[in-house]
Design a protein around this motif. Structure first.
Motif, short mmCIF file in Angstrom:
data_model
loop_
_atom_site.label_atom_id
_atom_site.label_comp_id
_atom_site.label_asym_id
_atom_site.label_seq_id
_atom_site.Cartn_x
_atom_site.Cartn_y
_atom_site.Cartn_z
N VAL A 42 19.97 -55.72 114.21
CA VAL A 42 18.98 -56.20 115.09
C VAL A 42 19.98 -56.11 116.49
CG1 VAL A 42 17.49 -57.72 116.00
CG2 VAL A 42 17.18 -57.10 113.60
N VAL A 43 20.97 -56.74 116.34
CA VAL A 43 21.90 -57.04 117.48
C VAL A 43 22.30 -55.69 118.16
CG1 VAL A 43 24.14 -57.94 118.28
CG2 VAL A 43 22.69 -59.37 116.89
N THR A 44 22.84 -54.93 117.19
CA THR A 44 23.40 -53.59 117.65
C THR A 44 22.06 -52.61 118.12
OG1 THR A 44 22.93 -52.49 115.48
CG2 THR A 44 25.28 -53.34 115.87
N GLY A 45 20.93 -52.93 117.66
CA GLY A 45 19.88 -52.41 118.41
C GLY A 45 19.48 -52.74 119.85
N ALA A 46 19.79 -54.22 120.11
CA ALA A 46 19.76 -54.42 121.32
C ALA A 46 20.82 -53.98 122.19
CB ALA A 46 19.78 -56.12 121.28
N ILE A 47 22.19 -53.90 121.73
CA ILE A 47 22.96 -53.23 122.15
C ILE A 47 22.66 -51.90 122.88
CG2 ILE A 47 25.52 -52.48 122.32
CD1 ILE A 47 26.16 -54.72 120.29
N THR A 67 14.26 -46.25 123.74
CA THR A 67 13.35 -46.26 122.72
C THR A 67 14.19 -46.58 121.42
OG1 THR A 67 13.31 -43.99 122.91
CG2 THR A 67 11.53 -44.99 123.83
N THR A 68 15.27 -45.78 121.20
CA THR A 68 15.92 -45.75 119.73
C THR A 68 16.33 -47.35 119.52
OG1 THR A 68 16.76 -43.60 120.27
CG2 THR A 68 17.42 -45.12 118.28
N GLY A 69 16.72 -47.93 120.54
CA GLY A 69 17.09 -49.48 120.45
C GLY A 69 16.32 -50.26 120.28
N LEU A 70 14.94 -50.10 120.79
CA LEU A 70 13.51 -50.96 120.50
C LEU A 70 13.48 -50.70 119.10
CD1 LEU A 70 11.79 -50.60 123.82
CD2 LEU A 70 13.00 -52.63 123.20
N ASN A 84 14.83 -52.95 111.78
CA ASN A 84 15.73 -53.87 111.21
C ASN A 84 15.27 -55.22 111.07
OD1 ASN A 84 18.31 -51.67 112.64
ND2 ASN A 84 18.24 -52.27 110.46
N TYR A 85 14.17 -55.56 111.77
CA TYR A 85 13.59 -57.06 111.70
C TYR A 85 12.90 -57.12 110.56
CZ TYR A 85 10.81 -61.26 112.64
OH TYR A 85 10.32 -62.17 112.46
N LEU A 123 27.60 -43.66 117.91
CA LEU A 123 27.92 -43.03 116.63
C LEU A 123 28.36 -44.22 115.54
CD1 LEU A 123 30.14 -40.04 117.28
CD2 LEU A 123 28.15 -40.02 116.09
N LEU A 124 29.27 -45.42 116.14
CA LEU A 124 29.47 -46.28 115.30
C LEU A 124 28.11 -46.92 114.67
CD1 LEU A 124 32.52 -47.85 117.15
CD2 LEU A 124 32.46 -46.61 115.16
N ILE A 125 27.28 -47.20 115.63
CA ILE A 125 25.99 -47.95 115.31
C ILE A 125 25.11 -47.08 114.30
CG2 ILE A 125 23.62 -48.58 116.14
CD1 ILE A 125 24.92 -49.44 118.76
N TRP A 126 25.21 -45.66 114.35
CA TRP A 126 24.66 -44.85 113.42
C TRP A 126 25.11 -45.00 112.15
CZ3 TRP A 126 27.04 -40.11 111.21
CH2 TRP A 126 26.33 -39.58 110.49
N LEU A 127 26.56 -45.01 112.03
CA LEU A 127 27.31 -45.28 110.69
C LEU A 127 26.82 -46.51 110.10
CD1 LEU A 127 30.76 -43.79 111.60
CD2 LEU A 127 29.29 -42.90 109.94
N PHE A 128 26.63 -47.46 110.94
CA PHE A 128 26.50 -48.77 110.46
C PHE A 128 25.04 -48.87 109.59
CE2 PHE A 128 27.07 -53.29 109.71
CZ PHE A 128 26.20 -53.91 110.07
N GLU A 129 24.12 -48.13 110.45
CA GLU A 129 22.73 -48.07 110.22
C GLU A 129 22.68 -47.33 108.90
OE1 GLU A 129 19.55 -48.95 111.33
OE2 GLU A 129 20.22 -49.57 113.38
N LEU A 130 23.36 -46.21 108.86
CA LEU A 130 23.20 -45.45 107.50
C LEU A 130 23.75 -46.24 106.24
CD1 LEU A 130 22.45 -42.65 107.42
CD2 LEU A 130 24.84 -41.81 107.23
#
Lengths: 356, 366
Positions: free
Chosen positions: A28-33, A66-69, A75-76, A270-277
């Motif tokens: 959720v935090v990375t989404g805000a980032i 939009t992706t961030g939101l 994730n919430y 890209l780093l956020i994408w890896l984390f989400e995966l």
């Protein structure tokens, strides 16, 4: 044959649920980032939007926003699900939602990857937009009395001072543009009239540049006029010429500026994408493990978790057949009951004896 | 008659100690803020030290930095003390330190107030420093080949562009300075030689300004040369033209910038001072009430807390007499060569027993 099968004990399942709950909150935090990065990029592009010919590149920051939101929302929900998954009873609430949730999140991570790749691919579009935009701005530099263009002089002067650049590709671009308005030209002066007449389009062109092209690093006072004739100035040698004006073109300067920003943002995404995966994989394991536990019946027993129940090829075939059948049932076949052969009367099957 | 006496029950004392512990930790944070404000001001002044003449204005940020660090230390100690003050037995550890601590903190808060007032009074010294510094910088603008001055052109140009100003008090200052070096003057031209000859000191002065004075808001291309000559430019009147160059002087621009910073910092320091004063008052009440509890003997009873035990006049008199007696004990009595034992009449005769008594036989005692 399942893909990536792992056996989970009860404690392992509970630990996985807890860890995933924490990871979902971090996501959720990375989404805000991600949202913040998109907003920052939008503001940076809008700062100099007057020197860009079209605003098409704004789709990149919009995508990131939009992706961030969406990431925050997804994730919430994921964290709520994972918190409940530690308990088999509470899992039953989410049982039906989990599979669609995982599929949605999978496509969502694909969007995040697309966003990251967009950041790198936008360079050529930006280059074109800047070239055309700067050419137009320079052409309208003198039109400080025309509404809609009166601020372009100030914008271009600020740009050249701030980014330490001159012209579109080079300071010589100013030689091909009339940047002094006719309002300030003395038409009674024969030199002025001659120069205007000698030009095919009647423009007043000269080999000089505006003051904002002057370099602050020069050791001599700025030479703005008669630039093609170095002999007209005292001791105007090669080194003085190099330092006198800003050598870089503004298209290059702005391109470097935005490319730097986009590359940093792209790397972060890209780093956020890896984390989400990673989080998605964990949720998938948790879902399959919990479903197997329910299938086995005993909430304390071991169960298996996997990524795909069958191999990749079989799952792909299966999904395609589902999609095909969905397509078939939408085909127009008016009456499904026509031409269906009925069973013959003589072939009735005697009813079986029901034994109690 | 005590000053501002307040009664404290045990629960009120405990609550006071707890609140003061939190307030002391908040004061540590404000001490850190004070330190960072001092650091920020020091960096800002150092950034433009080339443009300021040799005046000692660094004492203001240095004071703020020192005050900030001391505030952190004092309030950290205060936090520890107040934390222990909830318990009467732990208070005994700090009993002897508390009064000196309160006196030190009182003088420290005075330093904070002085720091705040200094922020506002630095204005005049800064103006003087900027005036002299800018004059020097403009004079050495052309000396880009001399070590120690070669960077001044770049500094002045960046200043004029960034702060949107021109010259010391106005753009006309550039008319009295030769800002084009002789190296770049074409001595073969007649008008150049004439201009040099017409000046008493042999300086090449003209009514032109450097490019960094140009105003970006101007609707027409910048007029830098022959500014006072209306006929040299088409449709131009220099008396009414205010958009062509930056009209503000750089001294004024820099002064406004620094005054704005100083006023914000001064306000923050004043608020910090008031906060420190309130914390000090609370600590004083806590100290007096705990001492009275110890005097009464019963740790759960009510006690009085005050700011001063006697009235202000009496306390002042007591303290002055203490200081005087300290002073007297250090004075030397020069009448008897510094020997205090000469000529001091003995107040009582020494008794050595009666005279002419025959010695008695000593009785051996085993």
């Amino acid at each position: 044959m399942a893909v990536g099968k792992i056996t989970f004990t009860k404690t392992e399942r509970e630990k996985l649920a807890e860890v995933l709950w924490l990871l979902n909150w971090i996501s959720v935090v990375t989404g805000a980032i991600l949202f913040g990065l998109g907003l920052f990029l939008k503001i940076e592009i809008q700062k100099w939007q007057e020197v860009m010919s079209e605003q098409g590149i704004l789709y990149v920051p919009h995508m990131l926003i939009t992706t961030g939101l969406a990431a925050c929302g997804i994730n919430y929900l994921g964290s709520k699900i994972c918190l409940d998954c530690a308990d088999t009873n509470k899992f039953l609430r989410w049982k039906l939602v989990m599979m669609p949730y995982i599929v949605c999140t999978f496509f969502f991570t694909a969007c995040v990857l697309a966003g990251a790749l967009m950041c790198y691919s936008i360079r050529s579009q930006l280059e074109e937009a800047l070239y055309l935009g700067l050419r137009n701005t320079m052409r309208f530099y003198k039109d400080t009395d025309t509404p809609g263009r009166c601020y372009l002089k100030k914008t271009l002067d600020l740009l050249q001072i701030q980014f330490q650049c001159c012209g579109n590709t080079d300071f010589r671009d100013w030689f091909q543009i009339q940047w002094i308005s006719s309002r300030y030209l003395d038409m009674t002066n024969s030199a002025v009239v001659d120069r205007v007449r000698s030009n095919v389009e009647g423009k007043y062109l000269m080999d000089s540049v505006p003051f904002s092209c002057c370099s602050t690093l020069s050791s001599r006072p700025c030479i703005q006029h008669n630039l093609s004739n170095p002999g007209a100035h005292a001791h105007y040698d090669e080194q003085s010429q190099q330092l006198n004006l800003w050598r870089r073109g503004c298209q290059q300067a702005l391109l470097d500026h935005y490319t730097g920003i986009m590359q940093s943002i792209g790397l972060t995404v890209l780093l956020i994408w890896l984390f989400e995966l990673l989080v998605l994989t964990g949720v998938r394991y948790l879902q399959t493990a919990m479903e197997n536990v329910i299938r086995l019946g005993d909430p304390d027993s071991e169960s298996e978790g996997w990524i795909l129940e069958n191999s990749l090829a079989e799952t792909a075939c299966y999904n395609f057949s589902i999609i095909k059948s969905l397509g078939k049932c939408y085909q127009a076949d008016d009456d499904p009951n026509i031409n269906v052969p009925t069973a013959a009367a003589g072939q009735e099957v005697p009813s079986a004896q029901v034994t109690s | 008659m005590a000053v501002l006496k307040v009664k404290f029950t045990k629960t009120r004392r405990d609550k006071l100690a707890q609140i003061l512990w939190i307030l002391n930790w908040i004061s540590v944070v404000t001490g850190v803020i004070l330190f960072s404000l001092g650091l920020f001001l020091k960096v800002e002044l150092k950034k433009r030290e080339d443009l300021m003449a040799e005046k000692d204005i660094q004492y203001v940020p240095n004071m703020l930095i020192a005050v900030g660090l001391i505030a952190c230390a004092i309030n950290f100690l205060g936090g520890k003390i107040c934390y222990d003050c909830v318990d009467s037995s732990k208070f005994l550890r700090w009993k002897l330190i508390m009064l000196p601590y309160i006196v030190c903190t009182f003088f420290f808060t005075l330093c904070v107030l002085v720091g705040a007032l200094m922020c506002y009074s630095m204005h005049w010294e800064l103006e003087e420093a900027l005036n002299l510094g800018l004059m020097q910088a403009m004079r050495f603008y052309k000396d880009t080949d001399m070590p120690g001055r070669c960077f001044l052109k770049h500094t002045v140009d960046t200043l004029q562009i960034q702060f949107q100003c021109c010259g010391n008090s106005g753009y006309k200052d550039w008319f009295h300075i030769q800002w084009i070096s002789h190296r770049y003057l074409d001595m073969s031209k007649k008008e150049v030689v004439d201009r040099l000859r017409s000046n008493v000191e042999g300086k090449y002065l003209m009514d032109g300004v450097p490019f960094s004075c140009c105003n970006i808001n101007s609707p027409r291309p910048c007029i830098q040369q022959q500014i006072t000559n209306n006929s040299a430019h088409f449709n131009y009147e220099h008396q009414t033209e205010d958009q062509n160059l930056w009209m503000k002087g750089c001294r004024q621009a820099l002064l406004e910038y620094y005054t704005h910073i100083m006023q914000s910092i001064g306000l923050t320091v004043l608020i910090t001072w008031l906060f420190e004063l309130s914390v000090l008052t609370g600590v004083r009440y806590l100290q007096t009430s705990l001492e009275n509890v110890l005097r009464q003997g019963d740790p759960d009873s009510e006690s009085d807390g005050w700011l001063l035990e006697n009235s202000l006049m009496e306390t002042a008199r007591t303290n002055l007499s203490i200081i005087k007696s300290l002073g007297k004990s250090n004075q030397i009595n020069t009448a008897n060569n510094g020997d205090p034992n000469i000529d001091v009449p003995s107040t009582s005769k020494a008794h050595y027993g009666p005279d002419n008594v025959p010695p008695k036989e000593k009785m051996e005692t085993s």
